[in-house]
Motif scaffolding. Structure first.
Motif: not given
Length: 672
Positions: A614-618, A625-627, A652-653, A658-662
Motif C-alpha cells: 500500500e502507498s499514501r500521498n497527500a 497497482g489497484n486504481k 502508483d508506478q 520502488r517496492f519491486g526494486l527493494l
C-alpha cells in the motif's frame, strides 16, 4: 455392452452421482455459516457514525458470498475422493469436521481483523514462530476464547443440522437411481461442472483471486470480503513467496515490471545494467568534510500509535515527561504524518534494519550470514560500537542469533536485565520497560568518549494484555477529549501503558538533553505499528491514521526543514539519521532524507510505503497497482482542493517500482 462392464459402469456412475450430490449437500450449510459470520463481523466492527451506500454494502455481501461458495465448493471437490464410497455415518463425521474447521477459521479471521485491522495474513504464523506460550497467554487474556469456541460449536451444530435436513429431503444416495444410466451420466456431468464453476467463482471471467477482494473504495468494507479459509490460503501463498528467494524477479513482476532496469527507469535511476541499478540503490551524496560522528540512540516503541498525540493536553495526558521535549523545534523534529512499514513488530524490525519488503527474511539460513546493507553492520563498519537492547526476550524469532550476525556487538534482553536488576519481574513478554532505561543511563555514562555508540532499543510493555508495574500510578484523563473511536474494551488500559512507555522515553530524552552527551548524541524514536484499541479507521476522514506512528528526532541545533507534515514512513528514517550522525556506507536508498528540502525527483517524492503493498500521498491511499482501491484521506489542514483528490498513475508506478526494486535487491543478493 457386456453385463460385467455395464454393471461396473453403473456402479461408477451411481457412486459419482452420490458423491456429487453429497458434496453439494455439504456446500450449502458451509456457505450459509460463512456468510452469517461475515454479516456478524460487519455488525461487530461497524464504526459509530460510519455510512456507506446500500450498493457498496450489497457488493461486499455478494462478493463475500462468491468467495464462500468458492472455498466450500473446493472442499466438496476435494472430498469427491471419499464421499462417493463412505457410509452415511462417516459422511456425517466428515461434514462435522469440515464445518467446524471452516467456522473456526472464519472466527479467527474475525478476531485477527480486530487486532491487526486486516484479514489473516502471513503474521498469523507467528503463533508458532514467536514465543508460543506468550502468544497463547495473550490470546487467552485478551480475546473471548470461551465464547468464540461456544459460538463455533453452535454454528457447527447448526450446519450439521441443516446438512441432515438436506440429506433427508434430497436423498443423494438414492436420487435418480431408477433412471436410465445415460440420464444419470448426463446429470453427473452437469453437477460436476457446476461444482467446478462454483470453485472457480465465476462462469465466464477468470477465477476469483486476491485482486477480486477489492469491490468498493472503502478498505474497511473490502476487508470484510474474505472468509477465514481464503484469507489463510492467501497468507500461505505470501509466506511461500517470502521464503523462496531463488527467483529474483518475483516481486518486480508482481509490481508490473519485467526487469530491474525498467523499474529503475521509472524512478529516474541509472539503468544501463543490473550492476548499475544496484550501485544506484546504495549511492549517497558525500557528507560535508569534517562531519562529526555522533551517538545514535534509536527507539522502536511497541504499539506507539500517532493518534493519541493529537489529543495530548494537561487534561488528557498520554505523554508525561515526553510532552515538553517536543516543544523546541531546535531540539526536536516531530514528523507527524508518518506511517509504519508493517503491521507487526518483527516484520517492521526487519523492514527497518534490512530495507526488505520480504518477511520473515532472517529466520532461516539468510539470517545466519551478514547482510551487506544491514543498518547495524553499516554503522559498525563506520567505527561505532553497536548495541541492541530490549525489555523482551531475545530468543523471540531467533533475534539473539540473527542480530549478532547482522552487526550488533551485543544483544541485551530481559534475561540480562533481570540479572543486572534482581528486583525485575519477568512477565509474559519480558521485564518492564523501566529497566531498559535504567540500563541505558548506566551504559551511556560508561561509554568511552572516543568510541561512538549506536543503540537500537525495542520496548515491549505497551502490548496486550496491557499490564503495568504495581507501583505505577495511573493518570486520570478526561475521556471527552478523546476524539477517536471508543468501541475497544481495552482503550483505557492501552492509554495507561502508552503513557507509561512515553513518559519513560521523555525522562530519558530530558536526561540526555541536560547531560554531558547532549552535544554529540542523537535520540530518535518511532512506533513499530498502530494498535487495535484505537479504532477501525473505516471513515475516509480517519483512514490516513490507520498506519500512523510518530517519528521524532532529538538533538542539539537541529534544522527540521519543511517535511515534518508531509507523508513519510519507516523507509525514510535511516536515510535521514545516518547523514545526521556522520555515517556513510552501503545502506539502501529505501527512502529520502526528511531533513532536506524535497527535490522534484521520484526518489524524493513525499509518499509513504506500507510493505504489504500500500502507498499514501497527500491526497489519499491505495493498494499498489489497484486504481479502484484509492480512497481520499488526508490530515486536517492538508486536504487537497476539490477535484484534486484522485488516483495518480505516476505515483502508483513509481511506488511499484520502488517496492519491486527493494524486493529484487534482497532476492538477487541473498539467493543461494
Amino acid at each position: 455392452m457386456k453385463p460385467a462392464i455395464a454393471r461396473t459402469l453403473t456402479t461408477l456412475v451411481h457412486g459419482l452421482l452420490r458423491g456429487l450430490f453429497r458434496a453439494w449437500v455439504l456446500v450449502v450449510p458451509l456457505v450459509l455459516a460463512l456468510s452469517l459470520i461475515r454479516l456478524g463481523q460487519l455488525a461487530y466492527f461497524w464504526p459509530t457514525g460510519f455510512h456507506v451506500s446500500t450498493t457498496d454494502l450489497a457488493s461486499v455481501v455478494v462478493q463475500g458470498f462468491r468467495f464462500d461458495l468458492k472455498v466450500s465448493a473446493v472442499a466438496g471437490f476435494l472430498l469427491l475422493l471419499v464421499l462417493p464410497w463412505v457410509s452415511g455415518k462417516v459422511q456425517g463425521r466428515i461434514a462435522t469436521g469440515v464445518a467446524f474447521l471452516y467456522v473456526m477459521l472464519s472466527l479467527v479471521n474475525l478476531h485477527y481483523f480486530g487486532f491487526y485491522k486486516t484479514p489473516i495474513d502471513s503474521l498469523v504464523f507467528g503463533v508458532v514462530e514467536d514465543d508460543t506460550s506468550a502468544v497463547l497467554q495473550t490470546i487467552w487474556h485478551d480475546f473471548p476464547v470461551i465464547w468464540t469456541l461456544l459460538l463455533a460449536l453452535a454454528l457447527t451444530a447448526g450446519s450439521v443440522w441443516l446438512h441432515r435436513v438436506l440429506l433427508r429431503r434430497l436423498r443423494p444416495d438414492t436420487v435418480l437411481q431408477s433412471r436410465h444410466i445415460a440420464i444419470q451420466l448426463a446429470l453427473a456431468i452437469v453437477v460436476f461442472f457446476a461444482l467446478v464453476f462454483a470453485g472457480k467463482g465465476t462462469l465466464r471471467e477468470m477465477a476469483l483471486q486476491r485482486q477480486h477482494l477489492t469491490v468498493t473504495t472503502s478498505p474497511f468494507l473490502n476487508d470484510m470480503v474474505p472468509n477465514g479459509p481464503i484469507a489463510l490460503k492467501y497468507a500461505w501463498d505470501s509466506r511461500g513467496q517470502s521464503q523462496n528467494l531463488q527467483n529474483p524477479l518475483v516481486g518486480l513482476k508482481a509490481m508490473g515490471f519485467n526487469s530491474p532496469l525498467a523499474a529503475a527507469e521509472a524512478l529516474g535511476l541509472p539503468h544501463g545494467s543490473e550492476a548499475e541499478v544496484k550501485a544506484a540503490l546504495t549511492a549517497h551524496e558525500p557528507l560535508p568534510p569534517g562531519t562529526p560522528k555522533k551517538n545514535l540512540i534509536f527507539f522502536l516503541m511497541e504499539s506507539w500509535s500517532a493518534e493519541p498525540l493529537l489529543y495530548q493536553s494537561s487534561q488528557f495526558d498520554v505523554l508525561g515527561r515526553l510532552a515538553p521535549t517536543l516543544m523546541d523545534p531546535t531540539k526536536a523534529c516531530h514528523f507527524s504524518n508518518f506511517d509504519s512499514a508493517q503491521p507487526g513488530t518483527h516484520p517492521t524490525l526487519e523492514a527497518i534494519l534490512f530495507s526488505t519488503p520480504i518477511t520473515p527474511l532472517t529466520m532461516g539460513d539468510v539470517g545466519r550470514k551478514p547482510i551487506p546493507w544491514s543498518i547495524p553492520k553499516v554503522i559498525k563498519d563506520a567505527g561505532y560500537q553497536t548495541l541492541f537492547v530490549t525489555s523482551a526476550r531475545s530468543g523471540w524469532r531467533d533475534l539473539n542469533r540473527v542480530l549478532a550476525v547482522q552487526g550488533f556487538d551485543e544483544v541485551v534482553d530481559a534475561n540480562n536485565l533481570k540479572e543486572s536488576y534482581p528486583d525485575a519481574t519477568l512477565g509474559i513478554w519480558g521485564v518492564w520497560d523501566s529497566y531498559v532505561f535504567k540500563y541505558l543511563d548506566k551504559r551511556l555514562a560508561a561509554q568511552p568518549k572516543d568510541k561512538p555508540l549506536f543503540v537500537f532499543v525495542l520496548t515491549s510493555t505497551n502490548h496486550p494484555p496491557y499490564d503495568l508495574p504495581a507501583d505505577y500510578h495511573r493518570v486520570p484523563r478526561d475521556m471527552s477529549l478523546w476524539k477517536g473511536e471508543t468501541s475497544s474494551d481495552t482503550l483505557l488500559l492501552n492509554l495507561d501503558t502508552y503513557h507509561y512507555a512515553a513518559d519513560l522515553l521523555g525522562g530519558f530524552v530530558q536526561s540526555v538533553q541536560s547531560g554531558p552527551l547532549k552535544s554529540n548524541t542523537i535520540v530518535a524514536a518511532t512506533g513499530d505499528h498502530n494498535v487495535r484499541s484505537f479504532g477501525m479507521y473505516a471513515e475516509p476522514a480517519r483512514r490516513y491514521l490507520q498506519r500512523q506512528v510518530p517519528f521524532v528526532i532529538w538533538g542539539e541545533g537541529l534544522q527540521c526543514g519543511p517535511q515534518q507534515a508531509l507523508p513519510a514512513s519507516h523507509r525514510d528514517m535511516f536515510n535521514t539519521l545516518l547523514p545526521l550522525i556522520g555515517v556513510n556506507g552501503p545502506y539502501v536508498n529505501a527512502g529520502r532524507n526528511l531533513l532536506r528540502t524535497p527535490q522534484a525527483t521520484p526518489m524524493d517524492a513525499p509518499r509513504t510505503l506500507f510493505f504489504q503493498g500500500e502507498s499514501r500521498n497527500a491526497q489519499g491511499q491505495w493498494q499498489l497497482g489497484n486504481k479502484a482501491s484509492f480512497a481520499c484521506s488526508s490530515p486536517p489542514g492538508a486536504q487537497p482542493a476539490a477535484g484534486e483528490c484522485q488516483f495518480n498513475a505516476s505515483d502508483d508506478q513509481q511506488e511499484r517500482a520502488r517496492f519491486g526494486l527493494l524486493d529484487w535487491n534482497v532476492r538477487s543478493s541473498l539467493k543461494k
